[in-house]
Design a protein around this motif. Structure first.
Motif, PDB file in Angstrom:
ATOM      1  N   THR A  51       0.827  -1.197   0.000  1.00  0.00           N
ATOM      2  CA  THR A  51       0.000   0.000   0.000  1.00  0.00           C
ATOM      3  C   THR A  51       0.866   1.255   0.000  1.00  0.00           C
ATOM      4  O   THR A  51       2.094   1.186   0.174  1.00  0.00           O
ATOM      5  CB  THR A  51      -0.924   0.010   1.222  1.00  0.00           C
ATOM      6  OG1 THR A  51      -0.110   0.115   2.410  1.00  0.00           O
ATOM      7  CG2 THR A  51      -1.756  -1.253   1.311  1.00  0.00           C
ATOM      8  N   TYR A  55       2.199  -1.081   3.836  1.00  0.00           N
ATOM      9  CA  TYR A  55       1.733  -2.391   4.290  1.00  0.00           C
ATOM     10  C   TYR A  55       1.802  -3.365   3.118  1.00  0.00           C
ATOM     11  O   TYR A  55       1.231  -3.122   2.065  1.00  0.00           O
ATOM     12  CB  TYR A  55       0.309  -2.301   4.814  1.00  0.00           C
ATOM     13  CG  TYR A  55      -0.226  -3.630   5.251  1.00  0.00           C
ATOM     14  CD1 TYR A  55      -1.055  -4.379   4.424  1.00  0.00           C
ATOM     15  CD2 TYR A  55       0.122  -4.163   6.487  1.00  0.00           C
ATOM     16  CE1 TYR A  55      -1.525  -5.616   4.817  1.00  0.00           C
ATOM     17  CE2 TYR A  55      -0.356  -5.395   6.893  1.00  0.00           C
ATOM     18  CZ  TYR A  55      -1.169  -6.116   6.048  1.00  0.00           C
ATOM     19  OH  TYR A  55      -1.642  -7.344   6.433  1.00  0.00           O
ATOM     20  N   SER A  57       1.550  -7.382   1.423  1.00  0.00           N
ATOM     21  CA  SER A  57       0.912  -8.690   1.509  1.00  0.00           C
ATOM     22  C   SER A  57       1.420  -9.555   0.362  1.00  0.00           C
ATOM     23  O   SER A  57       1.890  -9.029  -0.661  1.00  0.00           O
ATOM     24  CB  SER A  57      -0.607  -8.566   1.476  1.00  0.00           C
ATOM     25  OG  SER A  57      -1.032  -7.881   0.322  1.00  0.00           O
TER      26      SER A  57
END
Length: 123
Positions: A51, A55, A57
């Motif tokens: 992001t 962040y 993933s």
């Protein structure tokens, strides 16, 4: 818009590589970034999504081995790849979009792409 990956190469299984992506021409700090890869005969797949505030993933195939990070001051995206496997061999791309669903990472959703950098892992 310019986006350029670097850092690819050839390593043996178990080794590490660090990919970089330098971006220009758009407000990098406000964009979601993705790392994708594609090997011959296969569809392009996402390996990391990060992001705008950092962040990250990952899919299960690389979770625990790959780490994505970004430096918004330098317009720089990084992918640290550890414990590489032969099946990680592919052309790796960075991509940018204003917003993305990192839970459902799809190449078609991304607007800006680099030319890719080749990663080859030998057994």
């Amino acid at each position: 818009v310019q986006q350029a990956e670097s850092g690819g190469g050839s390593v043996q299984a178990g080794g590490s590589l660090r990919l970089s992506c330098k971006a220009a021409g758009y407000p990098f700090s406000t964009y979601y970034m993705g790392w994708f890869r594609q090997s011959p005969g296969k569809e392009r797949e996402g390996v990391a999504c990060i992001t705008s505030d950092g962040y990250a993933s990952y899919p299960d195939s690389v979770k625990g081995r790959f780490t994505a990070s970004r430096d918004n001051n330098k317009n720089l995206l990084i992918l640290q790849m550890n414990r590489l496997k032969p099946e990680d061999t592919a052309l790796y791309y960075c991509a940018a979009v204003r917003w993305a669903s990192c839970a459902n990472l799809r190449p078609i959703d991304f607007d800006y792409w680099g030319q890719g950098t080749q990663v080859t892992v030998s057994s």
